[in-house]
Design an enzyme around this catalytic site. Structure first.
Site, short mmCIF file in Angstrom:
data_model
loop_
_atom_site.label_atom_id
_atom_site.label_comp_id
_atom_site.label_asym_id
_atom_site.label_seq_id
_atom_site.Cartn_x
_atom_site.Cartn_y
_atom_site.Cartn_z
N ARG A 83 9.73 67.37 -55.61
CA ARG A 83 9.74 66.00 -56.26
C ARG A 83 9.93 64.78 -54.98
O ARG A 83 8.89 64.08 -55.14
CB ARG A 83 10.14 65.85 -57.59
CG ARG A 83 10.00 65.55 -58.34
CD ARG A 83 10.39 65.59 -60.42
NE ARG A 83 10.46 67.29 -60.16
CZ ARG A 83 11.42 67.43 -60.82
NH1 ARG A 83 13.72 67.26 -60.30
NH2 ARG A 83 11.52 68.95 -61.23
N ASP A 95 6.82 76.42 -49.91
CA ASP A 95 6.61 77.50 -51.08
C ASP A 95 7.55 78.42 -50.93
O ASP A 95 8.01 79.23 -49.87
CB ASP A 95 5.41 78.14 -50.46
CG ASP A 95 4.26 77.67 -51.10
OD1 ASP A 95 3.95 76.88 -52.62
OD2 ASP A 95 3.09 77.49 -50.16
N1 LIG Z 1 -0.17 79.48 -41.74
C1 LIG Z 1 0.46 79.11 -43.13
N2 LIG Z 1 -0.70 78.99 -44.55
C2 LIG Z 1 0.10 79.14 -45.35
C3 LIG Z 1 0.99 79.65 -45.83
C4 LIG Z 1 1.96 79.84 -45.09
O1 LIG Z 1 3.53 79.63 -45.07
N3 LIG Z 1 1.76 79.38 -43.53
N4 LIG Z 1 1.06 79.35 -46.84
C5 LIG Z 1 -0.13 78.62 -48.34
C6 LIG Z 1 -0.14 79.13 -49.30
O2 LIG Z 1 1.21 80.18 -50.23
C7 LIG Z 1 -1.11 79.39 -47.75
N5 LIG Z 1 -1.19 79.35 -46.28
#
Ligand SMILES: Nc1nc2c(c(=O)[nH]1)N=C(CO)CN2
Length: 167
Positions: A83, A95
């Site tokens: 947000r 994430d």
């Molecule tokens: N290098 C990298 N690539 C991703 C990552 C991530 O944390 N690092 N997370 C994603 C979605 O979960 C998709 N791709």
């Protein structure tokens, strides 16, 4: 107390700050104690299209929260970051993946633990290997663990004061 491992990833303009802020937020959650944190890694984005590089890390926490409560907490931290950031940069910014919750095996529509893709992702395994006990890695990966998280061109350690995320 359950030892739990959480993966962090961000690929917005200031992904390093995103990850560090999220670690601080997690460390300050009641019922959670930050046990250790990996180094920060830069990584080439895995996924479709042109994407900025990621910053990735893994932390270990001890928690008295149940797995569903911990998941809900992670999701709420994610959405706070989303947000805030969506106003400026309109992208997914953080994430937080629950990798391991003690030795639990969880299979619900909301949550699968161990995280189903963790063992195929260098950007998870390499930071995990910074902080996880060798016997934990052996338990999930077998004896020959080295190949699973060797350094490669898609993943590099960020120096502590390294603001850039390209090698
Ligand atoms: N290098 C990298 N690539 C991703 C990552 C991530 O944390 N690092 N997370 C994603 C979605 O979960 C998709 N791709």
């Amino acid at each position: 107390m359950i030892r739990s491992y959480i993966a962090l990833g961000s690929n917005l303009n200031l992904p390093k700050e995103q990850v560090l802020t999220a670690i601080t937020t997690l460390a300050n959650i009641p019922d959670c104690t930050l046990i250790s944190q990996s180094r920060l890694y830069g990584s080439i984005a895995i996924g479709p299209g042109e994407q900025d590089n990621y910053v990735n890390a893994v932390i270990a926490i001890d928690t008295t929260l149940t797995a569903p409560k911990l998941l809900a907490t992670l999701q709420s931290i994610e959405s706070q970051h989303h947000r805030q950031r969506e106003i400026r940069w309109a992208a997914r910014t953080l994430d937080l993946d629950l990798l391991l919750y003690g030795t639990a095996n969880i299979q619900t529509p909301e949550l699968i633990v161990p995280h189903p893709r963790m063992f195929s992702r260098d950007f998870v395994l390499r930071p995990l290997a910074d902080i996880a006990p060798p016997e934990l890695l052996r338990h999930y990966l077998g004896e020959n663990t080295d190949i699973h998280y060797s350094d490669n061109d898609n993943l590099w350690v960020l120096a502590p004061d390294d603001k850039a995320i390209t090698p």
